[in-house]
Scaffold this motif. Structure first.
Motif, PDB file in Angstrom:
ATOM      1  N   ILE A 307       0.913  -1.406   0.124  1.00 31.64           N
ATOM      2  CA  ILE A 307       0.070   0.214  -0.366  1.00 31.64           C
ATOM      3  C   ILE A 307       0.711   0.944   0.090  1.00 31.64           C
ATOM      4  N   ALA A 308       2.217   1.289   0.658  1.00 32.51           N
ATOM      5  CA  ALA A 308       2.136   2.523   0.685  1.00 32.51           C
ATOM      6  C   ALA A 308       3.888   2.659  -0.502  1.00 32.51           C
ATOM      7  N   ALA A 309       4.216   1.717  -1.053  1.00 25.23           N
ATOM      8  CA  ALA A 309       4.434   1.779  -2.185  1.00 25.23           C
ATOM      9  C   ALA A 309       3.877   2.319  -3.689  1.00 25.23           C
ATOM     10  N   GLN A 310       2.407   2.099  -3.446  1.00 24.12           N
ATOM     11  CA  GLN A 310       1.548   1.414  -4.225  1.00 24.12           C
ATOM     12  C   GLN A 310       0.844   3.102  -4.390  1.00 24.12           C
ATOM     13  N   ALA A 311       0.698   4.103  -3.464  1.00 21.70           N
ATOM     14  CA  ALA A 311      -0.249   5.609  -2.712  1.00 21.70           C
ATOM     15  C   ALA A 311       0.758   5.736  -3.327  1.00 21.70           C
ATOM     16  N   GLY A 312       1.995   5.773  -3.531  1.00 22.00           N
ATOM     17  CA  GLY A 312       3.300   6.695  -3.625  1.00 22.00           C
ATOM     18  C   GLY A 312       3.661   7.136  -5.328  1.00 22.00           C
ATOM     19  N   ILE A 313       2.755   6.017  -5.817  1.00 22.48           N
ATOM     20  CA  ILE A 313       3.086   5.861  -7.139  1.00 22.48           C
ATOM     21  C   ILE A 313       1.883   6.307  -7.856  1.00 22.48           C
ATOM     22  N   ALA A 314       0.791   5.295  -7.286  1.00 23.34           N
ATOM     23  CA  ALA A 314      -0.263   6.625  -7.681  1.00 23.34           C
ATOM     24  C   ALA A 314      -0.700   7.966  -8.092  1.00 23.34           C
ATOM     25  N   LEU A 315       0.379   8.943  -6.838  1.00 21.43           N
ATOM     26  CA  LEU A 315       0.429  10.427  -6.585  1.00 21.43           C
ATOM     27  C   LEU A 315       1.440  10.932  -8.315  1.00 21.43           C
ATOM     28  N   ALA A 316       1.983   9.997  -7.907  1.00 19.05           N
ATOM     29  CA  ALA A 316       3.175  10.377  -8.980  1.00 19.05           C
ATOM     30  C   ALA A 316       2.911  10.341 -10.543  1.00 19.05           C
ATOM     31  N   LEU A 317       1.981   9.898 -10.286  1.00 17.83           N
ATOM     32  CA  LEU A 317       1.206   9.136 -11.970  1.00 17.83           C
ATOM     33  C   LEU A 317       0.026  10.012 -12.260  1.00 17.83           C
ATOM     34  N   GLY A 318      -0.904   9.845 -11.011  1.00 16.89           N
ATOM     35  CA  GLY A 318      -2.111  10.658 -11.059  1.00 16.89           C
ATOM     36  C   GLY A 318      -2.628  11.990 -11.247  1.00 16.89           C
ATOM     37  N   ALA A 440       1.637  11.079   4.854  1.00 20.03           N
ATOM     38  CA  ALA A 440       2.850  11.348   3.340  1.00 20.03           C
ATOM     39  C   ALA A 440       1.386  12.434   2.196  1.00 20.03           C
ATOM     40  N   VAL A 441       0.342  11.320   2.199  1.00 17.26           N
ATOM     41  CA  VAL A 441       0.266  12.156   1.079  1.00 17.26           C
ATOM     42  C   VAL A 441      -0.716  13.111   0.864  1.00 17.26           C
ATOM     43  N   ALA A 442      -0.748  14.349   2.129  1.00 20.25           N
ATOM     44  CA  ALA A 442      -0.730  15.320   2.459  1.00 20.25           C
ATOM     45  C   ALA A 442       0.336  16.027   1.591  1.00 20.25           C
ATOM     46  N   PRO A 443       1.402  16.426   1.917  1.00 15.98           N
ATOM     47  CA  PRO A 443       1.964  17.050   1.236  1.00 15.98           C
ATOM     48  C   PRO A 443       2.700  16.552  -0.472  1.00 15.98           C
ATOM     49  N   ALA A 444       2.130  15.045  -0.437  1.00 13.50           N
ATOM     50  CA  ALA A 444       2.848  15.045  -2.180  1.00 13.50           C
ATOM     51  C   ALA A 444       1.546  15.783  -2.637  1.00 13.50           C
ATOM     52  N   GLY A 448       2.289  18.409  -5.780  1.00  8.50           N
ATOM     53  CA  GLY A 448       1.553  17.297  -6.655  1.00  8.50           C
ATOM     54  C   GLY A 448       0.778  18.937  -8.126  1.00  8.50           C
ATOM     55  N   TRP A 449       0.221  19.141  -6.945  1.00 12.06           N
ATOM     56  CA  TRP A 449      -0.887  20.643  -6.981  1.00 12.06           C
ATOM     57  C   TRP A 449      -0.030  21.511  -7.854  1.00 12.06           C
ATOM     58  N   LEU A 450       0.820  22.216  -7.653  1.00 10.11           N
ATOM     59  CA  LEU A 450       1.676  22.755  -7.492  1.00 10.11           C
ATOM     60  C   LEU A 450       2.458  22.981  -8.882  1.00 10.11           C
ATOM     61  N   ALA A 451       2.985  21.271  -8.871  1.00 15.63           N
ATOM     62  CA  ALA A 451       3.934  20.786 -10.371  1.00 15.63           C
ATOM     63  C   ALA A 451       2.851  21.259 -10.821  1.00 15.63           C
ATOM     64  N   THR A 452       1.373  21.366 -11.259  1.00 10.28           N
ATOM     65  CA  THR A 452       0.204  21.298 -12.408  1.00 10.28           C
ATOM     66  C   THR A 452       0.390  22.691 -12.793  1.00 10.28           C
ATOM     67  N   HIS A 453       1.244  23.757 -12.330  1.00 12.05           N
ATOM     68  CA  HIS A 453       0.536  25.019 -12.814  1.00 12.05           C
ATOM     69  C   HIS A 453       1.567  25.928 -13.463  1.00 12.05           C
ATOM     70  N   LEU A 454       3.191  24.603 -13.405  1.00 10.32           N
ATOM     71  CA  LEU A 454       4.340  24.567 -14.958  1.00 10.32           C
ATOM     72  C   LEU A 454       3.366  23.723 -15.976  1.00 10.32           C
ATOM     73  N   PRO A 455       5.052  24.117 -17.263  1.00  7.20           N
ATOM     74  CA  PRO A 455       4.440  23.839 -18.131  1.00  7.20           C
ATOM     75  C   PRO A 455       5.135  22.250 -18.789  1.00  7.20           C
ATOM     76  N   ILE A 464       7.053  15.145 -10.774  1.00  9.11           N
ATOM     77  CA  ILE A 464       6.886  13.463 -10.778  1.00  9.11           C
ATOM     78  C   ILE A 464       8.572  13.194  -9.747  1.00  9.11           C
ATOM     79  N   PRO A 465       9.406  13.452  -9.559  1.00 11.06           N
ATOM     80  CA  PRO A 465      10.444  13.453  -8.787  1.00 11.06           C
ATOM     81  C   PRO A 465       9.727  14.104  -7.430  1.00 11.06           C
ATOM     82  N   LEU A 466       9.704  15.723  -7.613  1.00  6.39           N
ATOM     83  CA  LEU A 466       9.230  15.893  -6.231  1.00  6.39           C
ATOM     84  C   LEU A 466       8.180  15.194  -5.539  1.00  6.39           C
ATOM     85  N   ILE A 467       7.141  14.531  -6.427  1.00 11.41           N
ATOM     86  CA  ILE A 467       6.388  13.886  -5.757  1.00 11.41           C
ATOM     87  C   ILE A 467       6.491  12.624  -5.098  1.00 11.41           C
ATOM     88  N   LEU A 468       7.520  11.947  -5.916  1.00 13.43           N
ATOM     89  CA  LEU A 468       7.948  10.831  -4.687  1.00 13.43           C
ATOM     90  C   LEU A 468       8.812  11.098  -3.481  1.00 13.43           C
TER      91      LEU A 468
END
Length: 502
Positions: A307-318, A440-444, A448-455, A464-468
């Protein structure tokens, strides 16, 4: 079983898991080129046609393996007085018989493979993958019983994905094959993976000793394997019945978009299967000594790791999902919603998967009925939600999202039911949840939300690396205790890590 032995089991699980997690990373590197080639060169409709056929082929192949992917470990444990190679060859013969019959049937009746009715003679050759896929499952399970996970990594994470990526690109430029290039590339990859598995198997087990197939014994294996084979097929089918249903209710382009989203979402699913080959033999050995406390501990431990690994990957891809789906072409961006729900489904399914790893041995019939109920519920819910989308004229992307939502709900219910059943059987609680996941999910999510404002290029390259990194730092500090860190300990540090946990 004493504490030291239990810790050795946990260390064995961790070691095998680490090898397969490496395989997951290798598979990720190889899968991305295939998805890019399929999306950009072949187009969304061709991908959808290929996906519809692939679903049924792999489902049938899994059924023809007769549950040996997980059941072989128990047969080898119970039949220690027999030559192990003979037991494996019995399973291989059985799989070959059933898979050959299935391949001939679907060659003669190809309509179920191609619900849209569009296929070529080369596309029909995909039925040849059924025997190879079934035999590969068995030889890799035989190697896993000897704790040889490296062969699975080589076959499934290196040879198969790189072969299909390379051959899909090559076949596209060959006249007469280009329109069926995905099918032909898949066939080559499956047989390449089988060759790797057979090479290791023959070196480990050798030739059978005085092997004489017995119809009575083969029949006994068949009857014993039916509940497990059906459960395996249903567990796999919950990840594919949505594509099958979409093939009837949606355009091939929508199926193609959903298939791409599902391929991305299935990457964290491989983390669950990373522990299956090594978890099975450990569980069967503890069952022989009725050490239920150790089994419960292992299930909870591995469940949290997954679960811990999948949650991180889900955030990085989602979180940057729109940018990721756009890599395959602008027509795939509509699958972003489906991708998010599919990633969430893999997280909630983790508890069901690790619970089932034990239930298939201690309550296989009850587990089977739960699995049947799960896939039936998912199928009905998928049809209902797709019909609601049609009634409200919401468009094809919403059909894909509806299928993903149905999967997420069905797997969540299955996780709850199977965990409760296993708790009653073992007499020890099964709970993979820890509040550290929320921390762990909350700050990630914020990152991620801040990253969506980038090109888009920066969102993918840096987001993606910052989220992970954010998620990984918090879960390591707040969620992982000494026993969890066995997963990351080197062999020479293993003893010290376990000693701290005691």
């Amino acid at each position: 079983m004493n504490s030291a032995t239990s810790d050795d089991d946990l260390s064995a699980i961790a070691k095998g898991g680490k090898q397969n997690v490496l395989g997951f990373l290798l598979r990720l590197l190889a899968r991305i080129p295939f998805l890019f080639i399929a999306g950009r060169l072949y187009g969304v409709s061709e991908v959808g046609r290929f996906a519809s056929a692939l679903v049924l082929v792999e489902l049938v192949a899994l059924l023809c393996s007769m549950g040996e992917k997980r059941g072989l470990a128990q047969r080898l444990s119970d039949g220690e007085e027999h030559h192990p190679a003979n037991l494996v060859y019995d399973g291989m013969l059985l799989a070959l018989i059933f898979s050959s019959i299935a391949a001939v049937f679907f060659w003669l009746v190809p309509a179920p493979l191609f619900p849209a009715g569009q296929y070529s003679e080369l596309d029909r050759l995909i039925v040849l993958a059924i025997p190879a896929y079934a035999l590969t499952e068995i030889v890799l399970a035989a190697q896993a019983y000897k704790y040889d996970i490296a062969t699975t990594v080589r076959a499934r994470a290196v040879v198969e994905p790189w072969t299909i990526s390379i051959m899909a690109g090559a076949f596209f430029f060959i006249p007469g094959i280009a329109e069926s290039g995905l099918t032909m590339a898949y066939l080559v990859s499956i047989y390449a993976g089988l060759a790797v598995g057979l090479w290791a198997f023959f070196r480990s087990y050798g030739r059978p000793a005085g092997w004489r197939p017995s119809p009575r014994y083969i029949g006994g294996i068949t009857l014993r394997a039916l509940p497990l084979a059906t459960a395996d097929a249903i567990e796999w089918g919950t990840r594919r019945v949505d594509i099958f249903i979409l093939g009837f209710f949606a355009a091939p382009s929508a199926v193609g978009v959903y298939y791409m989203a599902q391929q991305l979402a299935s990457l964290p699913q491989k983390l669950k299967t990373s522990f299956e080959p090594i978890l099975g033999p450990v569980i069967t050995k503890n069952l022989k000594t009725e050490n239920y406390a150790a089994i419960a501990k292992q299930v909870c431990q591995v469940g949290f790791w997954i679960i811990a690994a999948q949650a991180g990957i889900a955030l990085a891809l989602g979180l940057p999902g729109e940018a990721i789906m756009g890599l395959f072409g602008p027509e795939y961006v509509g699958g972003t919603g489906a991708l998010a729900f599919l990633l969430a489904a893999e997280v909630v399914a983790a508890t069901a998967v690790v619970s089932e790893a034990v239930l298939i041995y201690v309550a296989r019939v009850r587990n089977l009925w739960i699995s049947i109920s799960t896939i039936a519920f998912q199928a009905i819910l998928t049809i209902v939600l797709i019909q609601a989308v049609v009634a409200n004229d919401l468009g094809e992307p919403f059909k894909a999202a509806a299928a993903a939502v149905s999967l997420m709900i069905a797997l969540g219910v299955a996780s709850l039911v199977k965990a409760v059943l296993l708790t009653k059987i073992l007499g020890h609680g099964i709970n993979n949840w820890r509040w550290a996941l929320v921390y762990a999910v909350a700050p990630a999510v914020l990152v991620g939300w801040l990253a969506t404002h980038l090109p888009e290029w920066a969102e993918l390259a840096f987001g993606i690396p910052l989220i992970l990194a954010t998620y990984g730092f918090v879960i390591w500090k707040r969620g992982f205790g000494p026993e969890d860190r066995v997963l990351f300990a080197r062999n020479k540090d293993k003893a010290a890590t376990i000693a701290v946990s005691e």
